[in-house]
Write a protein that holds these residues in place. Sequence first.
Motif, PDB file in Angstrom:
ATOM      1  N   VAL A 893       0.835  -1.202   0.000  1.00 28.20           N
ATOM      2  CA  VAL A 893       0.000   0.000   0.000  1.00 28.20           C
ATOM      3  C   VAL A 893       0.870   1.252   0.000  1.00 28.20           C
ATOM      4  N   ASP A 894       1.907   1.251   0.827  1.00 28.48           N
ATOM      5  CA  ASP A 894       2.817   2.401   0.892  1.00 28.48           C
ATOM      6  C   ASP A 894       3.509   2.633  -0.449  1.00 28.48           C
ATOM      7  N   LYS A 895       3.892   1.553  -1.099  1.00 22.82           N
ATOM      8  CA  LYS A 895       4.550   1.667  -2.400  1.00 22.82           C
ATOM      9  C   LYS A 895       3.595   2.283  -3.425  1.00 22.82           C
ATOM     10  N   GLU A 896       2.336   1.884  -3.369  1.00 16.10           N
ATOM     11  CA  GLU A 896       1.342   2.414  -4.315  1.00 16.10           C
ATOM     12  C   GLU A 896       1.115   3.905  -4.060  1.00 16.10           C
ATOM     13  N   ARG A 897       1.074   4.307  -2.803  1.00 23.78           N
ATOM     14  CA  ARG A 897       0.894   5.727  -2.472  1.00 23.78           C
ATOM     15  C   ARG A 897       2.079   6.556  -2.959  1.00 23.78           C
TER      16      ARG A 897
END
Length: 920
Positions: A893-897
């Motif tokens: 999720v952090d990578k996508e953000r």
Amino acid sequence: MDKTYDPRAIEQSLYEQWERAGHFRPSGEGTPYCIMLPPPNVTGTLHMGHAFQHTLMDTLMRYHRMSGDDALWQGGTDHAGIATQMVVERQLATDKVSRHDLGREKFLERVWQWKEQSGGTITRQMRRLGNSIDWERERFTMDEGLSRAVREVFVRLHDEGLIYRGKRLVNWDPVLHTAVSDLEVINEEEQGSLWHLRYPLADGSGHLVVATTRPETMLGDTAVAVHPEDERYRHLIGKQVALPLTGRSIPVIADDYVEPEFGSGCVKITPAHDFNDYAMGQRHDLPMINIFTVDAKINDEAPEAYRGLDRFEARKRIVADLEAQGLLERIDDHKLMVPRGDRTGAVIEPFLTDQWYVKAGPLAEPAIAAVEDGRIRFVPENWSKTYFEWMRNIEDWCISRQIWWGHRIPAWYDADGNIYVAHDEAEVRKKYKLGAEVALTQDPDVLDTWFSSALWPFSTLGWPEKTPELSRYYPTNVLVTGFDIIFFWVARMIMMGLKFMDDVPFREVYITGLIRDAEGQKMSKSKGNVLDPIDLIDGITLDALLEKRTQGLMQPQMAKKIDKATRKQFPDGIPPFGTDALRFTLASLASTGRDIKFDLGRIEGYRNFCNKLWNAARYVLMNTEGQDTGLGNEPVELSLADRWIQSRLQGAINQVRGNLDQYRFDLAAQALYEFTWHDYCDWYLELSKPVLTGDSSAEQQRGTRQTLVRVLDALLRLMHPIMPFITEAIWRQVGPLAGSQGDTLMHLAYPVRDEARVDAQAESEIEWVKTFILGMRRIRAEMDISPGKPLPLLIDNWKDADRSRYAQAEAFIGFLGKPESVTWLDAGTEAPESAMALVGEMRLLIPLAGLIDKDAEIARLEKERAKVQKNLEVCSAKLANPSFVDRAPAEVVDKERARVAEMGVTLKELESQLEKIRRL
């Protein structure tokens, strides 16, 4: 030099030359500096943990050797009692022969024969890693000198009452038929059951319910325990319970150890088969009934119906009998930690046997004080807390093992079982005044491998003899090891060193983290994620890698799944990265005490770093070989760039030395990388070209050639401890041009910061030049202008200092920035529509009219904008979906953000460029 860097062409031949020439011997001059290699098992092969720790140790050794210290890296191997015996027994099994068929003496002959023929695999691999160990001093824990030290320590400790023989509970491997250490026990969570059993009260007034994960041990129960404050059972304390199936009665006792909330609050106590129960049994003086044989079958202490049954077969029979008698209340599913032997996989049994022990308390007190008062320092310091916690709660150390390969215990028994301890039987008879008529039998057990390795820091240097090496190199300087053996090895070396040398064995203990895979998982054969360092050095096909991984417990399909990322990254297999790239990767990951995620992408990047260095050296040689590099007395004039790189080198030297002194290998590697890649290769080599190829004077060209070779020579010295092979190979070509003399780079002086070469003005001037050139390059990139196309340059908002700097650096800017013309605009002059870059407050302006095809550039940028916009919408929609955000791993999720934020910035930049071009 060869056009292409090929580690296979240089590494092994260089190492053989080094070893043959004796370059790893201590010099005998300077301050003594000594590291003891944690002795790897003689049966072993190199794994990533070895590669990591050995890289750090070798870096320290080479650094101190080059710093003028009298450096000794003492190496050797451990006899690995259980592991080695298993190897040879497996070989015998192929011929359907057991060690008992051969007898002890013949079996040990076979072990020694195996050791001579096959036991050197790991030392050969250590050479491949570049370890600069003094191989002429290599020791083995079973060699005569170390064996003598072991006997001496045992006898002295026994005579002082610090070694004794006693019956206590130990970890018992029912396959190997020996006690094993905690380190040889793997505790993993497994699915099991929790059996709730009814124990009738002896007076017939009811029953108690106890819960157990091992019903078979009830045959050895000697009490039922409850908490003294548990109101449910206080009235039963002191009463008797009829132990089912046995015909025995056992008491109900009270103990604070019992947790009222667990199960029924009643706990069965089996002192001979559970470590916690053993402690309770001692507190309450309970009988200790051992119900197992050495191979974990039911013995004659149990009821006849169960004798001779395997423990798990007995479990089934006991549960069935309890159920038939109405004494099985229920069975619950239950996850529990199951201890298994790391060699056999068998479930380990707590087992009551006669063993030899070291009384640890009196030895622990001075060992605690040595860390408290700073004679020994842990790095990172927080590991001292772990050390103190264990040492302050230390148990006596079980040192005997029921195998044949190892140091046989120097104790003899007479017919009445009396014990006599001395170095040999002749000494026993003299010491205890025993005549020839007294028959003596030596104890068949051997000592725990950790006993001999606890003496390693002084036994390898010749103790108990007072050798010159012992007086010179003890105490050693630093121990590099993992946190998992602080108790088993580090603490015991400290205790033994203080006891027998009256000094600590080392001044510092550098604790490393564990090497994990790219996903953060611990490497293991069963997971199929093990990496062999030699495969990374030499390369390996994917098929061969897959075959290796399936040699563990992993199914082929799972191995293929794990290798998917590798297959995508390296479709033709893992290429030969070479030792230097592996070592630099490991050093760069060595942040203090943290576990390390090893990603093949990192080593690929550092393989490219080696290529960069190799190609840089080729450029230097092409421009200096056969040329005047200022070795004579001819005048030399240094350019601004020459002075800048020499100044930058002094900063790098300071950083690398300071970080190596603090065991910050990661920061030292980062400083080397930054200076080599960015300062020297990307900038200085480019800045040298206008001097060497232009109309510069002979003095200026001589100055630049001198700077090229001398900075590279210093850089090779600076890098050598981490990357020994490539630096040596290049130095042999470059060193003579720089005036370096010697047989090997490793014996040259390590660079020291030279304050006279620190030039803050040159650094400031070149930073201005770099910003200027990078500004022009950024405009080219943003506007998609060819790098070779000359650009008309307008300079606005400038100051006199800017114009002076430009005049000094005009040759550099002209060569690297390629301006077609330069116009210094007066204040208030209106410039045409231009792309702009800032150099401080000064503005670089490049008029776009005529430089680009306006319509084509607008079309290109709009296409790129649409692509980014589409990707942004997809990613934003994913993040707007609660199902994805809640279920996906946090790092995903952090990578996508982060991607969404990055695309937002890109979109704004594209909009800005479009706006500029539309205004043309």
